[in-house]
Design an enzyme around this catalytic site. Structure first.
Site, mmCIF file in Angstrom:
data_model
loop_
_atom_site.group_PDB
_atom_site.id
_atom_site.type_symbol
_atom_site.label_atom_id
_atom_site.label_comp_id
_atom_site.label_asym_id
_atom_site.label_seq_id
_atom_site.Cartn_x
_atom_site.Cartn_y
_atom_site.Cartn_z
ATOM 1 N N GLY A 17 26.574 -17.331 -13.597
ATOM 2 C CA GLY A 17 25.960 -18.422 -12.844
ATOM 3 C C GLY A 17 26.930 -18.958 -11.811
ATOM 4 N N GLY A 18 27.427 -18.058 -10.978
ATOM 5 C CA GLY A 18 28.424 -18.462 -9.974
ATOM 6 C C GLY A 18 27.850 -18.690 -8.594
ATOM 7 N N THR A 19 26.510 -18.778 -8.495
ATOM 8 C CA THR A 19 25.927 -18.919 -7.153
ATOM 9 C C THR A 19 25.792 -20.370 -6.711
ATOM 10 O OG1 THR A 19 23.685 -18.916 -8.065
ATOM 11 C CG2 THR A 19 24.578 -16.781 -7.368
ATOM 12 N N GLY A 23 29.431 -23.477 -11.463
ATOM 13 C CA GLY A 23 29.924 -22.093 -11.466
ATOM 14 C C GLY A 23 30.573 -21.736 -10.139
ATOM 15 N N TYR A 156 16.987 -28.757 -25.426
ATOM 16 C CA TYR A 156 18.200 -28.590 -24.596
ATOM 17 C C TYR A 156 19.456 -28.932 -25.405
ATOM 18 C CZ TYR A 156 21.513 -29.495 -20.785
ATOM 19 O OH TYR A 156 22.611 -29.491 -19.965
HETATM 20 N N1 NAP Z 1 24.165 -30.729 -13.637
HETATM 21 C C1 NAP Z 1 24.306 -31.456 -14.742
HETATM 22 O O1 NAP Z 1 24.154 -32.681 -14.725
HETATM 23 C C2 NAP Z 1 24.705 -30.766 -16.052
HETATM 24 C C3 NAP Z 1 25.129 -31.576 -17.106
HETATM 25 C C4 NAP Z 1 25.552 -30.988 -18.280
HETATM 26 C C5 NAP Z 1 25.561 -29.609 -18.398
HETATM 27 N N2 NAP Z 1 25.142 -28.827 -17.364
HETATM 28 C C6 NAP Z 1 25.234 -27.371 -17.548
HETATM 29 O O2 NAP Z 1 26.067 -26.839 -16.539
HETATM 30 C C7 NAP Z 1 25.730 -25.471 -16.303
HETATM 31 C C8 NAP Z 1 25.641 -25.229 -14.809
HETATM 32 O O3 NAP Z 1 24.592 -26.030 -14.303
HETATM 33 P P1 NAP Z 1 24.540 -26.563 -12.799
HETATM 34 O O4 NAP Z 1 24.106 -27.969 -12.865
HETATM 35 O O5 NAP Z 1 25.770 -26.172 -12.065
HETATM 36 O O6 NAP Z 1 23.246 -25.744 -12.307
HETATM 37 P P2 NAP Z 1 22.900 -24.880 -11.015
HETATM 38 O O7 NAP Z 1 23.515 -25.437 -9.789
HETATM 39 O O8 NAP Z 1 21.422 -24.686 -11.077
HETATM 40 O O9 NAP Z 1 23.602 -23.492 -11.353
HETATM 41 C C9 NAP Z 1 23.136 -22.720 -12.423
HETATM 42 C C10 NAP Z 1 23.700 -21.333 -12.259
HETATM 43 O O10 NAP Z 1 23.221 -20.535 -13.352
HETATM 44 C C11 NAP Z 1 22.628 -19.369 -12.825
HETATM 45 N N3 NAP Z 1 21.576 -18.911 -13.721
HETATM 46 C C12 NAP Z 1 20.508 -19.603 -14.191
HETATM 47 N N4 NAP Z 1 19.787 -18.828 -15.003
HETATM 48 C C13 NAP Z 1 20.423 -17.617 -15.047
HETATM 49 C C14 NAP Z 1 20.178 -16.408 -15.705
HETATM 50 N N5 NAP Z 1 19.122 -16.238 -16.518
HETATM 51 N N6 NAP Z 1 21.049 -15.375 -15.522
HETATM 52 C C15 NAP Z 1 22.125 -15.509 -14.705
HETATM 53 N N7 NAP Z 1 22.407 -16.642 -14.055
HETATM 54 C C16 NAP Z 1 21.559 -17.679 -14.229
HETATM 55 C C17 NAP Z 1 22.111 -19.749 -11.459
HETATM 56 O O11 NAP Z 1 22.060 -18.601 -10.649
HETATM 57 P P3 NAP Z 1 20.720 -18.078 -9.890
HETATM 58 O O12 NAP Z 1 19.755 -19.228 -9.850
HETATM 59 O O13 NAP Z 1 21.237 -17.671 -8.543
HETATM 60 O O14 NAP Z 1 20.270 -16.945 -10.733
HETATM 61 C C18 NAP Z 1 23.243 -20.668 -10.980
HETATM 62 O O15 NAP Z 1 24.312 -19.907 -10.466
HETATM 63 C C19 NAP Z 1 24.457 -25.205 -17.100
HETATM 64 O O16 NAP Z 1 24.773 -24.528 -18.297
HETATM 65 C C20 NAP Z 1 23.932 -26.610 -17.392
HETATM 66 O O17 NAP Z 1 23.167 -26.674 -18.571
HETATM 67 C C21 NAP Z 1 24.700 -29.369 -16.203
#
Ligand code: NAP
Length: 256
Positions: A17-19, A23, A156
């Site tokens: 998830g580095g896009t 990540g 979740y």
């Molecule tokens: N944002 C918050 O407030 C928050 C708080 C606590 C925890 N988190 C956790 O932090 C992590 C990162 O979240 P973020 O907020 O940075 O979200 P984000 O900006 O949506 O990034 C999520 C990343 O995961 C990738 N991804 C999603 N489903 C995937 C799959 N099936 N296979 C491969 N890659 C996948 C997406 O890539 P593509 O869409 O390009 O495939 C994207 O690179 C997650 O585990 C989330 O639960 C987030």
């Protein structure tokens, strides 16, 4: 641009998830500190955009695939083996937010969320292990939600509790290879996922619940991941590190 510090010179890091979001910020941070980085995501166009943004030439390898699909994970590790021959760090970060009352969660939704938030981390690590060098480090992205019950977060939170428990268990199981395993638990963090899901009202109440009085940034999570993955975190193992501005452990004065 390379930072003065080069904690990750000669290190090879996998970030699922580095896009976008945390990540992508972690990829940038590790590259700045000398690492070569493998990023994944489901769509080639988003990966191409991330590679362009990171602008680190052949120090970045982007591999498209679903982190919950075992054939895709086999293809990923084969590509890493082919290009770098080993791994030093794994950030199992790919995941999604999903919030519904328990009465509304269908079986299909249950498996959708478990697949990406738990199965993906579990098998990413399993498949990466043969490449992971002795003395390596694994960090899993969990969430503050594993520490605190909130309405609508039953599914979740359970997936995030599962990945923290995975980190603790693997810290013990992988100790003979001197591989450390930790998780991070971000609070509300301004990523594309959060921006897309959080209304103005949700954002305002989120800020009100945080002792530090603001939403966090992806870069703040990246800094914590880099610390845990670096030799500075050498004696931290099986831990979960909250990066939440006090959301879980400190009550803002206005809420008392
Ligand atoms: N944002 C918050 O407030 C928050 C708080 C606590 C925890 N988190 C956790 O932090 C992590 C990162 O979240 P973020 O907020 O940075 O979200 P984000 O900006 O949506 O990034 C999520 C990343 O995961 C990738 N991804 C999603 N489903 C995937 C799959 N099936 N296979 C491969 N890659 C996948 C997406 O890539 P593509 O869409 O390009 O495939 C994207 O690179 C997650 O585990 C989330 O639960 C987030």
């Amino acid at each position: 641009m390379r930072a003065a510090s080069s904690r990750f010179d000669d290190k090879i890091a996998l970030i699922t998830g580095g896009t976008s979001g945390m990540g992508l910020a972690t990829a940038r941070r590790l590259l700045d500190e000398g690492a070569r980085v493998v990023i994944t995501g489901r769509e080639k166009t988003r990966l191409d955009a991330a590679v362009q943004e990171l602008a680190a030439g052949d120090r970045v390898l982007a591999v498209a695939g679903d982190a919950a699909n075992l054939a895709d994970l086999d293809a990923l590790t084969a590509a890493i083996d082919d290009r770098f021959g080993r791994l030093d760090l794994v950030f199992a970060n790919a995941g999604i937010g999903a919030f519904q009352q328990i009465t509304d969660v269908t079986e299909a939704e249950f498996y959708r969320v478990v697949d990406i938030n738990f199965k993906a981390a579990f098998f990413t690590i399993q498949k990466a292990l043969p490449l992971l060098a002795e003395g390596g480090a694994i960090v899993i992205n969990a969430s503050f939600a594993l520490h605190k019950g909130s309405p609508g977060a039953a599914l979740y939170s359970a997936t995030k509790a599962a990945v923290h428990n995975l980190a603790r268990t693997l810290a013990a199981e992988l100790a003979p290879k001197r591989i450390r395993v930790n998780s991070v638990s971000p609070g509300y963090t301004a990523t594309p996922a959060f921006e897309a899901e959080a209304s103005e009202d949700v954002r305002a109440s989120a800020v009100a619940a945080v002792a530090s009085g603001r939403i966090g940034t992806s870069e703040e999570v990246a800094a914590a991941v880099a610390f845990l993955a670096s030799d500075e975190g050498a004696y931290i193992n099986g831990q979960d590190l909250l990066i939440d501005g006090g959301l879980v452990n400190a009550t803002p004065a206005a809420m008392i």
